[in-house]
Scaffold this active site. Structure first.
Site, PDB file in Angstrom:
ATOM      1  N   ARG A  89      12.967  59.515  79.650  1.00  0.00           N
ATOM      2  CA  ARG A  89      11.719  60.393  80.414  1.00  0.00           C
ATOM      3  C   ARG A  89      10.549  59.801  80.907  1.00  0.00           C
ATOM      4  NH1 ARG A  89       8.892  63.990  76.059  1.00  0.00           N
ATOM      5  NH2 ARG A  89       9.042  62.887  74.338  1.00  0.00           N
ATOM      6  N   LYS A 109       5.006  59.163  81.871  1.00  0.00           N
ATOM      7  CA  LYS A 109       5.821  59.749  80.877  1.00  0.00           C
ATOM      8  C   LYS A 109       6.321  61.115  81.131  1.00  0.00           C
ATOM      9  CE  LYS A 109       6.130  59.825  75.800  1.00  0.00           C
ATOM     10  NZ  LYS A 109       5.148  59.557  74.485  1.00  0.00           N
ATOM     11  N   GLY A 122      14.236  64.873  80.542  1.00  0.00           N
ATOM     12  CA  GLY A 122      13.377  63.742  81.428  1.00  0.00           C
ATOM     13  C   GLY A 122      12.063  64.208  81.482  1.00  0.00           C
ATOM     14  N   ARG A 172       0.628  56.551  80.967  1.00  0.00           N
ATOM     15  CA  ARG A 172       0.436  55.626  79.851  1.00  0.00           C
ATOM     16  C   ARG A 172       0.224  54.335  80.352  1.00  0.00           C
ATOM     17  NH1 ARG A 172       4.856  56.048  74.696  1.00  0.00           N
ATOM     18  NH2 ARG A 172       6.266  55.115  76.272  1.00  0.00           N
ATOM     19  N   ARG A 179       9.813  46.631  72.873  1.00  0.00           N
ATOM     20  CA  ARG A 179      10.136  47.066  71.522  1.00  0.00           C
ATOM     21  C   ARG A 179      11.155  46.115  70.802  1.00  0.00           C
ATOM     22  NH1 ARG A 179       9.500  52.829  73.025  1.00  0.00           N
ATOM     23  NH2 ARG A 179       9.023  52.623  75.366  1.00  0.00           N
ATOM     24  N   ASP A 248      12.692  51.362  67.995  1.00  0.00           N
ATOM     25  CA  ASP A 248      12.545  51.650  69.676  1.00  0.00           C
ATOM     26  C   ASP A 248      11.020  52.129  69.629  1.00  0.00           C
ATOM     27  OD1 ASP A 248      13.686  53.881  68.143  1.00  0.00           O
ATOM     28  OD2 ASP A 248      13.158  54.806  69.900  1.00  0.00           O
ATOM     29  N   ASN A 249      10.304  52.276  68.666  1.00  0.00           N
ATOM     30  CA  ASN A 249       9.033  52.552  68.837  1.00  0.00           C
ATOM     31  C   ASN A 249       8.077  51.607  68.203  1.00  0.00           C
ATOM     32  OD1 ASN A 249       9.604  54.978  69.881  1.00  0.00           O
ATOM     33  ND2 ASN A 249       9.629  56.177  68.069  1.00  0.00           N
TER      34      ASN A 249
HETATM   35  P1  AMP Z   1      11.243  59.191  71.198  1.00  0.00           P
HETATM   36  O1  AMP Z   1      11.754  60.098  70.056  1.00  0.00           O
HETATM   37  O2  AMP Z   1      10.135  60.054  72.203  1.00  0.00           O
HETATM   38  O3  AMP Z   1      10.688  57.878  70.913  1.00  0.00           O
HETATM   39  O4  AMP Z   1      12.334  59.220  72.178  1.00  0.00           O
HETATM   40  C1  AMP Z   1      13.612  58.502  71.744  1.00  0.00           C
HETATM   41  C2  AMP Z   1      14.543  58.457  72.806  1.00  0.00           C
HETATM   42  O5  AMP Z   1      14.943  59.663  73.423  1.00  0.00           O
HETATM   43  C3  AMP Z   1      14.107  57.644  73.962  1.00  0.00           C
HETATM   44  O6  AMP Z   1      15.245  56.928  74.397  1.00  0.00           O
HETATM   45  C4  AMP Z   1      13.654  58.683  74.674  1.00  0.00           C
HETATM   46  O7  AMP Z   1      13.402  58.137  76.286  1.00  0.00           O
HETATM   47  C5  AMP Z   1      14.548  60.015  74.767  1.00  0.00           C
HETATM   48  N1  AMP Z   1      14.046  61.148  75.202  1.00  0.00           N
HETATM   49  C6  AMP Z   1      13.045  61.667  74.590  1.00  0.00           C
HETATM   50  N2  AMP Z   1      12.666  62.927  74.865  1.00  0.00           N
HETATM   51  C7  AMP Z   1      13.553  63.046  76.136  1.00  0.00           C
HETATM   52  C8  AMP Z   1      13.597  63.818  77.101  1.00  0.00           C
HETATM   53  N3  AMP Z   1      12.694  65.012  77.354  1.00  0.00           N
HETATM   54  N4  AMP Z   1      14.381  63.741  77.889  1.00  0.00           N
HETATM   55  C9  AMP Z   1      15.130  62.372  78.275  1.00  0.00           C
HETATM   56  N5  AMP Z   1      14.908  61.695  77.299  1.00  0.00           N
HETATM   57  C10 AMP Z   1      14.319  61.706  76.311  1.00  0.00           C
HETATM   58 MG    MG Z   2      10.277  56.217  71.646  1.00  0.00          MG
END
Ligand code: AMP
Ligand code: MG
Length: 488
Positions: A89, A109, A122, A172, A179, A248-249
């Site tokens: 997203r 974002k 997204g 952002r 990462r 990934d973070n």
């Molecule tokens: P996060 O927990 O935000 O670090 O996200 C973990 C993964 O989920 C990453 O690949 C993000 O891009 C994906 N992600 C989180 N929220 C969404 C969303 N609303 N739509 C699509 N992908 C998402």
């Molecule tokens: Mg993330």
């Protein structure tokens, strides 16, 4: 509007990312522009806030100079490997080289679906966008490496969360969005060539000064280890809980990245975690150094093919490097704690001195931020009374203070100088969870006043601001049971 985007990442091989344009939204409206950051990036805040600027920030118009892409990455989430995550997203518009000469990513974002969206929409919701805006900018003002918030807009659309919420897009800004998971993505595919390119890219972009005589991969590994150790030491010093320290973070540049379920300690409880999905307390406050080490081990795994053709020898070399972490972290941590105690010289027992105070805070459920800040008042009068007032039974604290005040004496300076030093290392204001929640509730009701006020006060977290005393206060009993929610 001049937006001189550059595209070093988009020049890497095509399988490092997916070209994707933001999905336009119904009715973009401006929430906030970060004027000082815009100026650091050489952008005009006025132009960003213009109708054309808002269209760009919402993804409705893609400037000619942009080459929008979603980055590919993998990651370990709560310990389990997911070979393909990527920007689901978030869409990178390009890079800007700021007035300081530093290259930064500019990313939308919540800008719509990408090939990495899997089941997601997204999009981002207003609440989490405002939380990331306030908390990331507060972290910057606190002096902690972090991604930043350049702007936020609403979309005029509803995102289907529980409950449904107004949609928003955060712009952002980051040193980069590389990462640990980016390395894992290519390692999992056995793509040694890509790993080598990524390593060279990361080293040149983030650690150009390091000695790479022993090979780029080891040089990068050591540099990231140092950066992560310093970062987590700063988090601990502020009571910050990232909440979702998945690989990934975990930023290769050593910035705080992805403000999902983050929160700050009020009372000092090392086992505290806030996230609704962190059932085992994996990412609790006090676990963060261990998790940083674990994440670095995953980076090490990914780099094995680059270190030596003999896998076992490569693993042994990386393990040896990794074993430096506890000492590197301990040194970074004691440096943070020494500053918080107002000490200048290095004493043998500084770590123990700090640990004893933290132990007393935990035993008496004392507010982390207020307690450290009160040390300044104690130093000013040469008496622990201002701190002791926070403890039900200050007997042990008084004994501790004898040793601490003696150390302060050894370091010289006037009481006023010591107090000023302590105030510079211990904020009066942190983004307290209950205030963030109140700010979001107000914004959902159409009142951005609390958002603006938090931004203003948290831009100067080390200054006493008597008219904002309510924002320095810990939560009342009714505001206590705080939980954050991930994936929103
Ligand atoms: P996060 O927990 O935000 O670090 O996200 C973990 C993964 O989920 C990453 O690949 C993000 O891009 C994906 N992600 C989180 N929220 C969404 C969303 N609303 N739509 C699509 N992908 C998402
Ligand atoms: Mg993330």
């Amino acid at each position: 509007m001049p937006l001189p985007f550059e595209h070093t990442y988009a020049r890497l091989p095509a399988h490092f990312f997916a070209k994707v344009r933001p999905t336009p939204v119904a009715r973009p409206a401006l929430l906030a522009i970060n004027a000082p950051l815009a100026e650091e990036l050489g952008l005009s805040p006025t132009e960003l806030a213009s109708p054309e600027g808002i269209e760009i920030l919402a993804g409705n118009r893609v400037p000619d100079s942009a080459e929008p892409i979603a980055l590919a990455y993998a990651g370990h989430q709560f310990g389990a490997f997911v070979p393909r995550l990527g920007d689901g997203r978030a869409i990178l518009l390009g890079e800007l080289v700021g007035k300081d000469g530093v290259r930064r990513d500019v990313q939308l974002k919540g800008a719509g679906r990408t090939p990495f969206s899997r089941g997601g929409d997204g999009r981002a919701a207003l609440g989490p966008v405002l939380r990331e805006f306030v908390v990331s900018e507060a972290m910057h003002a606190l002096g902690v490496p972090t991604t930043r918030a350049l702007a936020a807009v609403t979309t005029g659309e509803t995102v289907f969360r529980d409950p449904p919420a107004p949609g928003a897009v955060l712009t952002r800004v980051a040193a980069s969005h590389l990462r640990v998971g980016t390395f894992e993505y290519f390692a999992a595919r056995g793509d040694r060539e890509a790993l080598a390119q990524l390593t060279g890219y990361a080293l040149a972009r983030h650690y150009p000064g390091v000695d790479a005589a022993g090979g780029a991969a080891l040089a990068l590994f050591d540099a990231v280890l140092q950066a992560q150790a310093r970062l987590v030491a700063r988090w601990l010093g502020l009571g910050f809980v990232h909440g979702v320290m998945n690989t990934d973070n975990t930023s290769i540049a050593g910035e705080t990245l992805d403000y999902g379920p983050c929160a700050f300690l009020d009372t000092h409880v090392p086992s505290r975690s806030f996230s609704s999905i962190d059932h085992g307390g994996r990412y609790a406050y006090g676990q963060q150094p261990r998790i940083a080490l674990w994440n670095l081990a995953r980076l090490g795994d990914a780099l094995i093919p680059l270190v030596d053709d003999d896998q076992a020898r490569a693993a042994a070399t990386l393990t040896e490097r990794l074993e430096a972490f506890p000492d590197v972290f301990a040194a970074a941590h004691v440096e943070v704690l020494r500053a918080k105690l107002g000490l200048v010289s290095e004493g043998e027992d500084d770590a123990e001195l700090a640990r004893d105070l933290l132990g007393e805070m935990a035993a008496h459920a004392v507010d982390h931020t207020l307690c450290f800040r009160a040390l300044a008042d104690a130093a000013a009068v040469g008496d622990i009374a201002p701190v002791a007032a926070m403890f039900r039974d200050p007997t042990r604290l008084r004994a501790w203070a004898t040793a601490w005040l003696a150390r302060l004496d050894d370091d010289g300076g006037t009481p006023a100088e010591r107090a000023a030093r302590i105030r510079r290392a211990n904020p009066a204001f942190i983004p307290r969870n209950h205030q963030i929640e109140a700010m979001i509730t107000a914004a959902l009701g159409g009142d951005l006043g609390p958002f603006e006020r938090l931004r203003r006060v948290l831009a100067r977290p080390y200054d006493d601001q008597p008219d904002a005393a309510d924002l320095a206060a810990p939560p009342g009993a009714e505001q206590w049971s705080y939980r954050t929610f991930c994936g929103t």
